[in-house]
Scaffold this motif. Structure first.
Motif, PDB file in Angstrom:
ATOM      1  N   LYS A 101       8.236 -16.008  52.997  1.00  0.00           N
ATOM      2  CA  LYS A 101       6.920 -16.616  52.790  1.00  0.00           C
ATOM      3  C   LYS A 101       7.069 -18.130  52.699  1.00  0.00           C
ATOM      4  O   LYS A 101       7.942 -18.641  51.996  1.00  0.00           O
ATOM      5  N   SER A 102       6.186 -18.854  53.396  1.00  0.00           N
ATOM      6  CA  SER A 102       6.291 -20.308  53.487  1.00  0.00           C
ATOM      7  C   SER A 102       5.129 -20.993  52.786  1.00  0.00           C
ATOM      8  O   SER A 102       3.986 -20.529  52.842  1.00  0.00           O
ATOM      9  N   THR A 156      10.497 -22.081  52.390  1.00  0.00           N
ATOM     10  CA  THR A 156      10.389 -20.656  52.714  1.00  0.00           C
ATOM     11  C   THR A 156      11.341 -19.849  51.837  1.00  0.00           C
ATOM     12  O   THR A 156      12.553 -20.102  51.830  1.00  0.00           O
TER      13      THR A 156
END
Length: 230
Positions: free
Chosen positions: A173-174, A169
């Motif tokens: 955002k992963s 991450t």
């Protein structure tokens, strides 16, 4: 006489301007061409056999040179006059891992992105504020997704390679990643390192308009961890 005095003054002003532009040019050249600070792979050349069982709860520690815990990035950049590689990193890394029956059952690593540094202060400020936006996203994380067999990591100070799937991450955002780690047990420590290939666009890491260099979309997250049992 007056004309000569004016000529001397004008010459001095021109010289000052030229020197100022030269100094500015050196600063800008360093800003955009200095290679930065890279997180390297583990150095197992002086590793000694393990003195503790691999099972247990392990914690990220600063470690000993040259294997200080560190996480960073490496990207290629294109400038009008040349192509180069730039790196940044930080030793402000925390985290834990739990090993049971020689299996990694959980792990979470946290990186303080507000401390990421290259070797140029002005570039550091731009990287933190404009690229990673660390005021809004101060941390990056890696979390293990599934149980991983560590039986190949022996107690004889030999480096093993272990694929450890997880979720990376950055900027909130992963993405799923599947990196291979080099792992070695060194006395009471476990040392790990990996190079995780990413596309920065997957994490919303954009190149600011004011940056002269064109930053490659694909680059590396560099990881080096030193861990001790709690």
């Amino acid at each position: 006489m007056e004309k000569r005095r004016k000529s001397v003054v004008i010459t001095m002003i021109i010289a000052i301007v030229v020197l100022a532009l030269f100094a500015l040019g050196l600063v800008l050249y360093q800003l955009f061409t200095a290679p930065g600070i890279k997180t390297e792979e583990i150095d197992a050349s002086k590793a000694k056999p393990a003195t503790t069982d691999i099972d247990g709860v392990w914690e990220v520690v600063y470690g000993s040179a040259p294997n200080h815990s560190s996480v960073g990035f490496t990207f290629k950049e294109s400038l009008p006059a040349e192509d180069k590689i730039t790196s940044g990193s930080t030793t402000h890394v925390t985290g834990q891992a739990t090993v049971k029956n020689k299996e990694l059952v959980s792990a979470r690593i946290v990186v303080d992105m507000t401390k990421v540094s290259t070797d140029v202060e002005k570039r550091d400020i731009n990287v933190r504020n404009k690229i990673f936006k660390t005021e809004q996203y101060p941390e990056a994380t890696f979390e293990v997704d599934k149980v991983t067999d560590l039986s190949m990591v022996g107690d004889d100070a030999q480096v093993a390679e272990v694929k450890i799937p997880g979720t990376l991450t950055i900027k909130g955002k992963s993405q799923k990643v599947d990196p291979t780690f080099k792992v070695v047990r060194d006395q009471d420590k476990i040392l790990l390192s990996s190079t995780i290939r990413i596309n920065r666009n997957d994490f919303g890491v954009e190149s600011p308009e004011f940056v002269a260099a064109q930053i490659a979309e694909e680059g590396d997250v560099n990881v080096l961890l030193s861990m001790e049992k709690q």
